[in-house]
Write a protein that holds these residues in place. Structure first.
Motif, PDB file in Angstrom:
ATOM      1  N   TRP A  24       0.973  -1.256   0.047  1.00  0.00           N
ATOM      2  CA  TRP A  24       0.096  -0.241  -0.141  1.00  0.00           C
ATOM      3  C   TRP A  24       0.864   1.554   0.349  1.00  0.00           C
ATOM      4  N   ASN A  25       1.992   1.344  -0.917  1.00  0.00           N
ATOM      5  CA  ASN A  25       2.590   2.135  -1.596  1.00  0.00           C
ATOM      6  C   ASN A  25       3.161   3.384   0.327  1.00  0.00           C
ATOM      7  N   ALA A  26       3.723   1.451   1.093  1.00  0.00           N
ATOM      8  CA  ALA A  26       4.371   1.985   2.036  1.00  0.00           C
ATOM      9  C   ALA A  26       5.807   2.533   1.737  1.00  0.00           C
ATOM     10  N   LYS A  27       6.295   2.573   0.468  1.00  0.00           N
ATOM     11  CA  LYS A  27       8.067   3.338   0.342  1.00  0.00           C
ATOM     12  C   LYS A  27       7.348   4.574   0.025  1.00  0.00           C
ATOM     13  N   HIS A  28       6.480   4.900  -0.422  1.00  0.00           N
ATOM     14  CA  HIS A  28       5.797   6.196  -1.361  1.00  0.00           C
ATOM     15  C   HIS A  28       5.752   6.681   0.094  1.00  0.00           C
ATOM     16  N   ASP A  29       5.406   6.436   1.500  1.00  0.00           N
ATOM     17  CA  ASP A  29       4.982   7.158   3.170  1.00  0.00           C
ATOM     18  C   ASP A  29       6.516   7.332   2.877  1.00  0.00           C
ATOM     19  N   LYS A  34      10.529  11.788   4.757  1.00  0.00           N
ATOM     20  CA  LYS A  34      12.291  11.872   4.731  1.00  0.00           C
ATOM     21  C   LYS A  34      12.052  13.147   4.265  1.00  0.00           C
ATOM     22  N   ASN A  35      11.438  14.014   2.960  1.00  0.00           N
ATOM     23  CA  ASN A  35      11.509  15.469   2.445  1.00  0.00           C
ATOM     24  C   ASN A  35      10.709  15.919   3.632  1.00  0.00           C
ATOM     25  N   THR A  36      10.112  15.631   4.099  1.00  0.00           N
ATOM     26  CA  THR A  36       9.140  16.122   5.639  1.00  0.00           C
ATOM     27  C   THR A  36      10.100  16.805   6.361  1.00  0.00           C
ATOM     28  N   ILE A  37      10.712  15.720   6.961  1.00  0.00           N
ATOM     29  CA  ILE A  37      12.218  16.052   7.982  1.00  0.00           C
ATOM     30  C   ILE A  37      12.841  16.498   7.582  1.00  0.00           C
ATOM     31  N   LEU A  38      13.336  16.241   5.710  1.00  0.00           N
ATOM     32  CA  LEU A  38      14.307  17.467   5.904  1.00  0.00           C
ATOM     33  C   LEU A  38      13.846  18.718   5.665  1.00  0.00           C
ATOM     34  N   ALA A  39      12.423  19.596   5.931  1.00  0.00           N
ATOM     35  CA  ALA A  39      11.455  20.554   5.581  1.00  0.00           C
ATOM     36  C   ALA A  39      11.886  21.228   7.283  1.00  0.00           C
ATOM     37  N   VAL A  40      11.619  20.221   8.240  1.00  0.00           N
ATOM     38  CA  VAL A  40      11.226  20.363   9.850  1.00  0.00           C
ATOM     39  C   VAL A  40      12.706  21.364   9.844  1.00  0.00           C
ATOM     40  N   ARG A  41      13.623  20.115   9.460  1.00  0.00           N
ATOM     41  CA  ARG A  41      14.728  20.445  10.142  1.00  0.00           C
ATOM     42  C   ARG A  41      15.461  21.473   9.768  1.00  0.00           C
ATOM     43  N   ALA A  42      15.333  22.438   8.949  1.00  0.00           N
ATOM     44  CA  ALA A  42      15.523  23.264   8.416  1.00  0.00           C
ATOM     45  C   ALA A  42      15.052  24.940   9.411  1.00  0.00           C
ATOM     46  N   PHE A 111       1.601  -5.478   6.554  1.00  0.00           N
ATOM     47  CA  PHE A 111       0.165  -4.226   6.929  1.00  0.00           C
ATOM     48  C   PHE A 111       0.129  -3.577   7.932  1.00  0.00           C
ATOM     49  N   LYS A 112       0.323  -4.027   9.368  1.00  0.00           N
ATOM     50  CA  LYS A 112       0.170  -3.420  10.749  1.00  0.00           C
ATOM     51  C   LYS A 112       1.043  -1.965   9.856  1.00  0.00           C
ATOM     52  N   MET A 113       2.534  -2.997  10.175  1.00  0.00           N
ATOM     53  CA  MET A 113       3.504  -1.223   9.992  1.00  0.00           C
ATOM     54  C   MET A 113       3.636  -0.435   9.143  1.00  0.00           C
ATOM     55  N   ALA A 114       2.737  -1.354   7.739  1.00  0.00           N
ATOM     56  CA  ALA A 114       2.630   0.278   6.633  1.00  0.00           C
ATOM     57  C   ALA A 114       1.363   0.587   7.068  1.00  0.00           C
ATOM     58  N   ASP A 115       0.548   0.808   7.939  1.00  0.00           N
ATOM     59  CA  ASP A 115      -0.783   1.499   8.444  1.00  0.00           C
ATOM     60  C   ASP A 115      -0.059   2.240   9.884  1.00  0.00           C
ATOM     61  N   LYS A 116       1.004   1.563   9.902  1.00  0.00           N
ATOM     62  CA  LYS A 116       1.232   2.826  11.374  1.00  0.00           C
ATOM     63  C   LYS A 116       2.212   3.607  10.324  1.00  0.00           C
ATOM     64  N   LEU A 117       2.662   2.974   9.512  1.00  0.00           N
ATOM     65  CA  LEU A 117       4.006   4.117   8.720  1.00  0.00           C
ATOM     66  C   LEU A 117       2.840   5.537   8.159  1.00  0.00           C
ATOM     67  N   ARG A 118       1.985   5.025   8.184  1.00  0.00           N
ATOM     68  CA  ARG A 118       1.104   6.035   6.718  1.00  0.00           C
ATOM     69  C   ARG A 118       0.544   6.752   7.820  1.00  0.00           C
ATOM     70  N   GLU A 119       0.336   6.578   9.134  1.00  0.00           N
ATOM     71  CA  GLU A 119      -0.483   7.390  10.210  1.00  0.00           C
ATOM     72  C   GLU A 119       0.703   8.666  10.785  1.00  0.00           C
ATOM     73  N   LEU A 120       2.275   7.721  10.774  1.00  0.00           N
ATOM     74  CA  LEU A 120       3.334   8.445  10.950  1.00  0.00           C
ATOM     75  C   LEU A 120       3.006   9.784  10.075  1.00  0.00           C
ATOM     76  N   ARG A 121       2.630   9.639   8.316  1.00  0.00           N
ATOM     77  CA  ARG A 121       3.754  10.251   7.974  1.00  0.00           C
ATOM     78  C   ARG A 121       2.257  11.463   7.526  1.00  0.00           C
TER      79      ARG A 121
END
Length: 383
Positions: A24-29, A34-42, A111-121
């Motif tokens: 379910w597009n976990a790689k996309h998540d 990663k992109n958001t974290i780079l923006a936040v770090r700045a 599936f559980k990990m993918a759902d958790k990753l998506r919620e964190l994103r």
């Protein structure tokens, strides 16, 4: 805050996600996070500077910290599971040891990990979007350091926890108990990659009866996060306060003055020699023979901080690895009278590469399955 952000970024860059082939597009998540974290770090430098006088900014930083720690915990779990799966499924007898990870359980877990990753994103995106109202000033973040071990550690350990490190233990004890040491403070680095037992070795010597008698003051400091001189000083002082750095350094110097001390700095990542010297300068008022033990994965840190040559840890030899595995996997550490099970176990131990953490993890898993009643090999043969 920046240190935990980097931890999560590196976790998202690891092979753990590929190992699981999350659906379910976990790689996309992961890429989005990663992109958001780079923006936040700045924006962190400006945000942290304004947090003391702005409750909204302070609350925003707390939300960010919460989601980053949740992500760090998730990625830690993924890395551990990837290690266990990799050890078991990439060897020649994988079909026989598939008992450890059933196919159905892997799918459910993924599936559980993918759902958790998506919620964190989703949470991270929301926090990133909310920061627009503050109009933070962007700063170029520091280069990504090599951040490794993440969990908090402590000083206690049982003597039988260390296996195969007698030589290294004796060398460190000889340094610690050297009555002719003339430096006001000497540094002993313990270097090695994750899972080799750096922390355990430090725990053993820290609690050794002769060491306890030799030093008038002992402190265990789990660094782990950013190498902050004030925070480390406060940990040594065992205080949490809002004191200014000037008061903290005075308290620290008073604490160690006239004492022979032993301080363990566990999980050091900092490779900035100037920051290290600032801390070291505060620790020079102790009695000659005072010692600091530093554990790190970085040989550069070991060379930079060390007075003594670094203690370089390597993988355990075959015999020691097998003994450790048996102590974890079989009742009383005794080999079972089952030729095929022993053959399978030997193959698994070889794949652990002498890494104590991996050997212990797989050994516990085998022990759990034995407790479930799977004592014969009929179950293996049916897979």
């Amino acid at each position: 805050m920046d240190a935990i952000a980097v931890n999560v970024f590196q976790g998202l860059t690891s092979l753990a996600l590929e190992e699981f082939k999350l659906l379910w597009n976990a790689k996309h998540d992961a890429e989005s996070m990663k992109n958001t974290i780079l923006a936040v770090r700045a924006t962190l430098l400006d945000a942290e500077a304004r947090a003391n006088n702005n409750h909204q900014v302070s609350f925003w930083l707390k939300r960010l910290k919460d989601v980053l720690y949740d992500a760090d915990d998730l990625l830690d779990g993924l890395s551990t599971e990837a290690l266990r799966r990799g050890i078991v499924t990439r060897n020649k007898v994988a079909k026989k040891v598939r008992i450890f990870f059933s196919k159905s359980n892997q799918v459910v877990y993924n599936f559980k990990m993918a759902d958790k990753l998506r919620e964190l994103r989703r949470r991270l995106d929301e926090i990133d979007n909310d920061k627009k109202q503050f109009h933070f000033i962007d700063h170029t973040p520091r280069p990504l350091p090599v951040l490794e071990e993440r969990k908090q550690t402590y000083s206690f350990v049982q003597e039988d926890e260390i296996i195969g490190r007698e030589k290294e233990k004796d060398v460190i004890l000889s340094y610690l108990l050297d009555g002719d040491a003339e430096s006001s403070v000497s540094i002993i680095p313990i270097v090695g990659f994750g899972g080799l037992g750096k922390t355990t070795l430090a725990q053993i010597v820290y609690n050794h009866v002769d060491v306890q008698k030799h030093f008038g003051l002992q402190r265990w400091v789990c660094v782990s996060d950013e190498f902050d001189v004030k925070q480390i000083a406060q940990k040594i002082l065992e205080q949490k306060s809002s004191k200014e750095m000037e008061e903290v350094q005075q308290d620290l110097r008073r604490l160690i003055e006239g004492k022979k001390f032993l301080i363990v700095l566990d999980n050091v990542w900092n490779e900035d020699v100037e920051i290290w010297h600032k801390l070291k300068c505060l620790l020079t008022t102790g009695v000659e023979g005072s010692m600091i033990i530093v554990t790190t994965r970085s040989e550069k840190v070991g060379r930079m901080m060390g007075t003594y040559s670094p203690i370089i840890l390597e993988g355990l030899d075959g015999e020691t690895s097998w003994n450790l595995f048996c102590s974890m996997a079989f009742e009383g550490g005794r080999e079972p009278n089952d030729k095929e099970l022993l053959e399978i176990s030997n193959e698994v131990v070889k794949k652990c590469g002498g890494v104590p953490l991996a050997i212990r993890a797989v050994g516990r898993l085998v022990y759990d399955k034995v407790l479930e009643g799977l004592r014969d090999l009929s179950y293996f043969k049916e897979l």
